[in-house]
Design a protein around this motif. Sequence first.
Motif, PDB file in Angstrom:
ATOM      1  N   GLU A   1      -5.189   1.722  -5.240  1.00 11.93           N
ATOM      2  CA  GLU A   1      -5.035   3.143  -4.852  1.00 11.93           C
ATOM      3  C   GLU A   1      -3.569   3.519  -4.677  1.00 11.93           C
ATOM      4  O   GLU A   1      -3.233   4.707  -4.618  1.00 11.93           O
ATOM      5  CB  GLU A   1      -5.753   3.461  -3.530  1.00 11.93           C
ATOM      6  CG  GLU A   1      -7.175   2.978  -3.407  1.00 11.93           C
ATOM      7  CD  GLU A   1      -7.254   1.535  -2.930  1.00 11.93           C
ATOM      8  OE1 GLU A   1      -7.387   0.665  -3.817  1.00 11.93           O
ATOM      9  OE2 GLU A   1      -7.182   1.269  -1.721  1.00 11.93           O
ATOM     10  N   ALA A   2      -2.700   2.520  -4.554  1.00  7.27           N
ATOM     11  CA  ALA A   2      -1.280   2.813  -4.302  1.00  7.27           C
ATOM     12  C   ALA A   2      -0.480   2.990  -5.596  1.00  7.27           C
ATOM     13  O   ALA A   2       0.697   3.343  -5.559  1.00  7.27           O
ATOM     14  CB  ALA A   2      -0.664   1.696  -3.461  1.00  7.27           C
ATOM     15  N   HIS A   3      -1.124   2.740  -6.746  1.00  5.11           N
ATOM     16  CA  HIS A   3      -0.370   2.786  -8.006  1.00  5.11           C
ATOM     17  C   HIS A   3       0.247   4.165  -8.251  1.00  5.11           C
ATOM     18  O   HIS A   3       1.342   4.279  -8.789  1.00  5.11           O
ATOM     19  CB  HIS A   3      -1.273   2.369  -9.178  1.00  5.11           C
ATOM     20  CG  HIS A   3      -1.655   0.914  -9.125  1.00  5.11           C
ATOM     21  ND1 HIS A   3      -2.541   0.321  -9.996  1.00  5.11           N
ATOM     22  CD2 HIS A   3      -1.269  -0.083  -8.279  1.00  5.11           C
ATOM     23  CE1 HIS A   3      -2.690  -0.954  -9.693  1.00  5.11           C
ATOM     24  NE2 HIS A   3      -1.936  -1.223  -8.654  1.00  5.11           N
ATOM     25  N   GLU A   4      -0.478   5.196  -7.839  1.00  3.63           N
ATOM     26  CA  GLU A   4       0.030   6.553  -8.041  1.00  3.63           C
ATOM     27  C   GLU A   4       1.312   6.782  -7.217  1.00  3.63           C
ATOM     28  O   GLU A   4       2.272   7.391  -7.704  1.00  3.63           O
ATOM     29  CB  GLU A   4      -1.050   7.541  -7.614  1.00  3.63           C
ATOM     30  CG  GLU A   4      -1.011   8.836  -8.362  1.00  3.63           C
ATOM     31  CD  GLU A   4      -2.150   9.747  -7.906  1.00  3.63           C
ATOM     32  OE1 GLU A   4      -3.322   9.314  -7.972  1.00  3.63           O
ATOM     33  OE2 GLU A   4      -1.837  10.875  -7.470  1.00  3.63           O
ATOM     34  N   ALA A   5       1.302   6.283  -5.986  1.00  6.99           N
ATOM     35  CA  ALA A   5       2.485   6.442  -5.126  1.00  6.99           C
ATOM     36  C   ALA A   5       3.666   5.661  -5.705  1.00  6.99           C
ATOM     37  O   ALA A   5       4.823   6.109  -5.646  1.00  6.99           O
ATOM     38  CB  ALA A   5       2.181   5.958  -3.709  1.00  6.99           C
ATOM     39  N   LEU A   6       3.372   4.500  -6.282  1.00  3.06           N
ATOM     40  CA  LEU A   6       4.433   3.717  -6.935  1.00  3.06           C
ATOM     41  C   LEU A   6       5.095   4.563  -8.026  1.00  3.06           C
ATOM     42  O   LEU A   6       6.323   4.649  -8.112  1.00  3.06           O
ATOM     43  CB  LEU A   6       3.832   2.436  -7.548  1.00  3.06           C
ATOM     44  CG  LEU A   6       4.795   1.627  -8.400  1.00  3.06           C
ATOM     45  CD1 LEU A   6       5.648   0.716  -7.519  1.00  3.06           C
ATOM     46  CD2 LEU A   6       4.071   0.799  -9.452  1.00  3.06           C
ATOM     47  N   VAL A   7       4.270   5.184  -8.836  1.00  5.08           N
ATOM     48  CA  VAL A   7       4.789   5.987  -9.953  1.00  5.08           C
ATOM     49  C   VAL A   7       5.579   7.189  -9.425  1.00  5.08           C
ATOM     50  O   VAL A   7       6.700   7.451  -9.857  1.00  5.08           O
ATOM     51  CB  VAL A   7       3.629   6.463 -10.864  1.00  5.08           C
ATOM     52  CG1 VAL A   7       4.133   7.453 -11.906  1.00  5.08           C
ATOM     53  CG2 VAL A   7       2.962   5.257 -11.536  1.00  5.08           C
ATOM     54  N   LYS A   8       5.005   7.885  -8.462  1.00  2.00           N
ATOM     55  CA  LYS A   8       5.630   9.134  -7.983  1.00  2.00           C
ATOM     56  C   LYS A   8       6.864   8.874  -7.122  1.00  2.00           C
ATOM     57  O   LYS A   8       7.856   9.587  -7.208  1.00  2.00           O
ATOM     58  CB  LYS A   8       4.619   9.916  -7.133  1.00  2.00           C
ATOM     59  CG  LYS A   8       3.560  10.607  -7.947  1.00  2.00           C
ATOM     60  CD  LYS A   8       3.165  11.948  -7.286  1.00  2.00           C
ATOM     61  CE  LYS A   8       2.103  12.666  -8.088  1.00  2.00           C
ATOM     62  NZ  LYS A   8       0.736  12.386  -7.618  1.00  2.00           N
ATOM     63  N   GLU A   9       6.798   7.821  -6.282  1.00  2.00           N
ATOM     64  CA  GLU A   9       7.858   7.673  -5.276  1.00  2.00           C
ATOM     65  C   GLU A   9       8.898   6.601  -5.613  1.00  2.00           C
ATOM     66  O   GLU A   9      10.064   6.763  -5.260  1.00  2.00           O
ATOM     67  CB  GLU A   9       7.239   7.364  -3.908  1.00  2.00           C
ATOM     68  CG  GLU A   9       6.307   8.460  -3.426  1.00  2.00           C
ATOM     69  CD  GLU A   9       6.148   8.451  -1.918  1.00  2.00           C
ATOM     70  OE1 GLU A   9       7.153   8.559  -1.203  1.00  2.00           O
ATOM     71  OE2 GLU A   9       4.992   8.300  -1.469  1.00  2.00           O
ATOM     72  N   MET A  10       8.465   5.498  -6.245  1.00  2.00           N
ATOM     73  CA  MET A  10       9.417   4.407  -6.469  1.00  2.00           C
ATOM     74  C   MET A  10      10.094   4.475  -7.833  1.00  2.00           C
ATOM     75  O   MET A  10      11.284   4.180  -7.952  1.00  2.00           O
ATOM     76  CB  MET A  10       8.733   3.031  -6.338  1.00  2.00           C
ATOM     77  CG  MET A  10       8.227   2.690  -4.960  1.00  2.00           C
ATOM     78  SD  MET A  10       9.456   2.780  -3.627  1.00  2.00           S
ATOM     79  CE  MET A  10      10.667   1.605  -4.155  1.00  2.00           C
TER      80      MET A  10
ATOM     81  N   ASN B   1       0.833  -1.207   0.000  1.00  2.00           N
ATOM     82  CA  ASN B   1       0.000   0.000   0.000  1.00  2.00           C
ATOM     83  C   ASN B   1       0.874   1.266   0.000  1.00  2.00           C
ATOM     84  O   ASN B   1       2.108   1.183   0.024  1.00  2.00           O
ATOM     85  CB  ASN B   1      -0.962  -0.007   1.194  1.00  2.00           C
ATOM     86  CG  ASN B   1      -0.221  -0.077   2.512  1.00  2.00           C
ATOM     87  OD1 ASN B   1       0.817   0.570   2.697  1.00  2.00           O
ATOM     88  ND2 ASN B   1      -0.729  -0.871   3.450  1.00  2.00           N
ATOM     89  N   GLU B   2       0.191   2.387  -0.004  1.00  2.00           N
ATOM     90  CA  GLU B   2       0.869   3.674  -0.124  1.00  2.00           C
ATOM     91  C   GLU B   2       1.839   3.936   1.039  1.00  2.00           C
ATOM     92  O   GLU B   2       2.933   4.473   0.837  1.00  2.00           O
ATOM     93  CB  GLU B   2      -0.217   4.755  -0.141  1.00  2.00           C
ATOM     94  CG  GLU B   2       0.221   6.038  -0.747  1.00  2.00           C
ATOM     95  CD  GLU B   2      -0.913   7.047  -0.770  1.00  2.00           C
ATOM     96  OE1 GLU B   2      -2.094   6.657  -0.933  1.00  2.00           O
ATOM     97  OE2 GLU B   2      -0.606   8.245  -0.620  1.00  2.00           O
ATOM     98  N   GLN B   3       1.434   3.543   2.239  1.00  2.00           N
ATOM     99  CA  GLN B   3       2.280   3.784   3.414  1.00  2.00           C
ATOM    100  C   GLN B   3       3.585   2.994   3.297  1.00  2.00           C
ATOM    101  O   GLN B   3       4.668   3.497   3.634  1.00  2.00           O
ATOM    102  CB  GLN B   3       1.556   3.393   4.715  1.00  2.00           C
ATOM    103  CG  GLN B   3       0.371   4.267   5.088  1.00  2.00           C
ATOM    104  CD  GLN B   3      -0.866   4.025   4.220  1.00  2.00           C
ATOM    105  OE1 GLN B   3      -1.093   2.927   3.724  1.00  2.00           O
ATOM    106  NE2 GLN B   3      -1.653   5.077   4.014  1.00  2.00           N
ATOM    107  N   VAL B   4       3.481   1.756   2.847  1.00  2.00           N
ATOM    108  CA  VAL B   4       4.686   0.921   2.692  1.00  2.00           C
ATOM    109  C   VAL B   4       5.586   1.523   1.607  1.00  2.00           C
ATOM    110  O   VAL B   4       6.807   1.631   1.779  1.00  2.00           O
ATOM    111  CB  VAL B   4       4.311  -0.546   2.329  1.00  2.00           C
ATOM    112  CG1 VAL B   4       5.563  -1.374   2.093  1.00  2.00           C
ATOM    113  CG2 VAL B   4       3.454  -1.169   3.414  1.00  2.00           C
ATOM    114  N   ILE B   5       4.984   1.936   0.510  1.00  2.00           N
ATOM    115  CA  ILE B   5       5.764   2.536  -0.586  1.00  2.00           C
ATOM    116  C   ILE B   5       6.522   3.761  -0.077  1.00  2.00           C
ATOM    117  O   ILE B   5       7.719   3.924  -0.322  1.00  2.00           O
ATOM    118  CB  ILE B   5       4.834   2.925  -1.765  1.00  2.00           C
ATOM    119  CG1 ILE B   5       4.301   1.658  -2.436  1.00  2.00           C
ATOM    120  CG2 ILE B   5       5.564   3.821  -2.775  1.00  2.00           C
ATOM    121  CD1 ILE B   5       3.204   1.911  -3.446  1.00  2.00           C
TER     122      ILE B   5
END
Length: 262
Positions: free
Chosen positions: A118-127, A81-85
């Motif tokens: 819902e975490a896909h955006e964080a994957l793109v932005k952060e990872m 999820n977003e928090q883990v990312i």
Amino acid sequence: MKKVLTIAGSDCSGGAGIQADLKTFSAHGTYGMSVITSVVAENTCKVTSIHNVPINIIEDQLDAVFTDIEPDAVKVGMLSNEQVIHAVAEKLKQYQVKNAVIDPVMIAKGGCALMQPEAHEALVKEMIPLSYLLTPNIPEASEILKMDINSIEDMKKACELIHRLGAQNVLVKGGHFEGDPTDVLYDGTKFYCLTGKRIDSKNTHGTGCTLSSAIAANLANGLSLEQAVKQGKDYVTNAILYTTPIGHGHGPTNHFYKWFHN
Ligand code: PXL
């Protein structure tokens, strides 16, 4: 001995996730370490349940490794999820991790989501911007870019677009197309089309995990990007070829085929 860290989920049935990663590191003569992000109850047939490790425990594991042992490469797998990312991205930055091979794991073979949509955006932005190499398959690349990918030309376009999102190098894996699978590697200037042999086998559980880990181990061992990917592909092909059926569904590969096979 070179040191390689995996940051990923645990597959209790032993064929994917952390277990596949550690076996792969050992098979490449590297010293393997693991930070577990999620504990997945699953077997070769299905995923039953997922327990996400608390964020502070993920952070403590990362601090424990990085303050003592500097990895020569890091593989990142399941981030639920977003928090883990966010937590993992911050630690990768804090410790200036090199050779980060990031497998944007989204869905298990049977269709179970291993990353919340819902975490896909964080994957793109952060990872993605932290990736030395990002290794999406076709559905993952499609989801990241919200585009259809139906040809080698589309795969090349996807590589370019993901590179523009910040990944230094991109490997779009073509296994979801019919026929002999072609993967496209892009280093920001040049495309390499790497065609393998399709093996008619259902024992493919954990092949994505195994490939990204093999590439990370090869990079740690000093291979060039192109050689690390080519030899990683050969390793996975042989691991599929020389396995024996285990379990009732998609069986695991044989990570130690070089030493033990029928
Ligand atoms: O292959 C994707 C994957 C990643 N991580 C874990 C898994 C799987 C597939 O089953 O279990 C923990």
